[in-house]
Write a protein that holds these residues in place. Structure first.
Motif, short mmCIF file in Angstrom:
data_model
loop_
_atom_site.label_atom_id
_atom_site.label_comp_id
_atom_site.label_asym_id
_atom_site.label_seq_id
_atom_site.Cartn_x
_atom_site.Cartn_y
_atom_site.Cartn_z
N GLU A 26 0.75 -1.21 0.02
CA GLU A 26 0.14 -0.01 -0.16
C GLU A 26 0.97 1.26 -0.02
OE1 GLU A 26 -3.19 2.00 2.82
OE2 GLU A 26 -3.17 0.05 2.91
N ALA A 27 1.80 1.38 0.87
CA ALA A 27 2.81 2.41 0.78
C ALA A 27 3.43 2.63 -0.69
CB ALA A 27 3.98 2.13 1.90
N GLU A 28 3.96 1.72 -1.27
CA GLU A 28 4.41 2.08 -2.44
C GLU A 28 3.07 2.49 -3.66
OE1 GLU A 28 7.18 1.93 -5.80
OE2 GLU A 28 7.31 1.93 -3.72
N ALA A 29 2.12 1.98 -3.41
CA ALA A 29 0.82 2.37 -4.25
C ALA A 29 0.58 3.74 -4.05
CB ALA A 29 -0.22 1.47 -4.07
N LEU A 30 0.55 4.16 -2.76
CA LEU A 30 0.38 5.48 -2.47
C LEU A 30 1.54 6.51 -2.77
CD1 LEU A 30 -1.19 5.20 1.10
CD2 LEU A 30 -2.57 5.65 -0.90
N LYS A 31 2.59 6.14 -2.79
CA LYS A 31 4.02 6.77 -3.18
C LYS A 31 3.76 7.41 -4.53
CE LYS A 31 8.49 5.71 -4.08
NZ LYS A 31 9.76 4.80 -3.62
N GLN A 32 3.08 6.25 -5.29
CA GLN A 32 3.35 6.36 -6.78
C GLN A 32 1.90 7.11 -7.28
OE1 GLN A 32 5.93 6.21 -8.66
NE2 GLN A 32 6.89 4.80 -7.11
N GLY A 33 0.76 7.29 -6.55
CA GLY A 33 -0.37 7.63 -6.64
C GLY A 33 -1.38 6.66 -7.60
N TRP A 34 -1.01 5.60 -7.21
CA TRP A 34 -1.77 4.20 -8.04
C TRP A 34 -3.08 3.75 -7.23
CZ3 TRP A 34 3.20 1.60 -9.28
CH2 TRP A 34 4.02 2.31 -10.26
N PRO A 35 -4.18 3.99 -7.95
CA PRO A 35 -5.27 3.55 -7.20
C PRO A 35 -5.55 1.89 -7.62
CG PRO A 35 -6.01 4.61 -9.07
CD PRO A 35 -4.42 4.87 -9.02
N VAL A 36 -5.15 1.14 -6.52
CA VAL A 36 -5.17 -0.39 -6.84
C VAL A 36 -6.03 -1.01 -5.76
CG1 VAL A 36 -2.84 -0.29 -8.16
CG2 VAL A 36 -2.85 -0.64 -5.50
N VAL A 37 -5.98 -2.37 -6.02
CA VAL A 37 -6.71 -3.29 -4.82
C VAL A 37 -5.45 -4.20 -4.68
CG1 VAL A 37 -8.24 -5.32 -4.71
CG2 VAL A 37 -8.91 -2.95 -5.76
N ILE A 38 -5.21 -4.68 -3.40
CA ILE A 38 -4.14 -5.42 -3.00
C ILE A 38 -4.79 -6.56 -2.27
CG2 ILE A 38 -2.23 -5.56 -1.87
CD1 ILE A 38 -2.02 -2.26 -1.72
N ALA A 39 -4.71 -7.64 -2.75
CA ALA A 39 -4.81 -8.96 -1.95
C ALA A 39 -3.71 -9.77 -1.66
CB ALA A 39 -5.84 -9.73 -2.75
#
Length: 139
Positions: A26-39
């Motif tokens: 999640e930290a990586e996705a937020l750093k990049q500004g990417w709206p993703v789902v993580i499972a």
């Protein structure tokens, strides 16, 4: 009582570990500004954690779970299946449980697969970047 040759011990992914993996991804996705789902799933493909970040498309929920499950079931990143398909090996489309899109990574601890992480929502290579950021927590 069974002898030692009849049973084996295996590591299990704990909820605490799954949460740490999730937080790193999640930290990586937020750093990049990417709206993703993580499972994050266990070694049987059972869902342990799921985060749908703000603005992530709901269609990515099932895809993230399937990427994580595919990585566990076949003991390899889903990127491998994507590369096979891109090289013309269409047979991968007929293999049950295969999702040929980068973003699913096995979670390995002491050379044993203990689960998988799947990410969906942006470009496949970006999904893979987020998944790997979570997977390295166990290294």
């Amino acid at each position: 009582m069974p002898g030692n040759d009849m049973l084996t011990e295996k590591p299990a992914l704990t909820l605490a570990a799954a949460k740490k993996i999730m937080m790193a991804a999640e930290a990586e996705a937020l750093k990049q500004g990417w709206p993703v789902v993580i499972a994050v799933v266990d070694d049987g493909g059972n869902l342990l954690c799921l985060h749908r970040l703000d603005e992530a498309q709901f269609g990515s929920v099932e895809i993230a779970i399937r990427k994580a499950t595919s990585a566990v079931a076949f003991k390899r990143p889903t990127k491998n299946w994507e590369e096979s398909l891109n090289s013309g090996q269409q047979r991968v489309l007929g293999l049950p449980g295969v999702l040929p899109s980068e973003g699913g990574v096995p979670l390995v601890w002491k050379d044993r697969i203990v689960g998988g992480i799947g990410v969906s929502g942006v470009r496949a290579h970006e999904d893979g970047q987020v998944a790997r950021a979570g997977a390295v927590v166990l290294d």
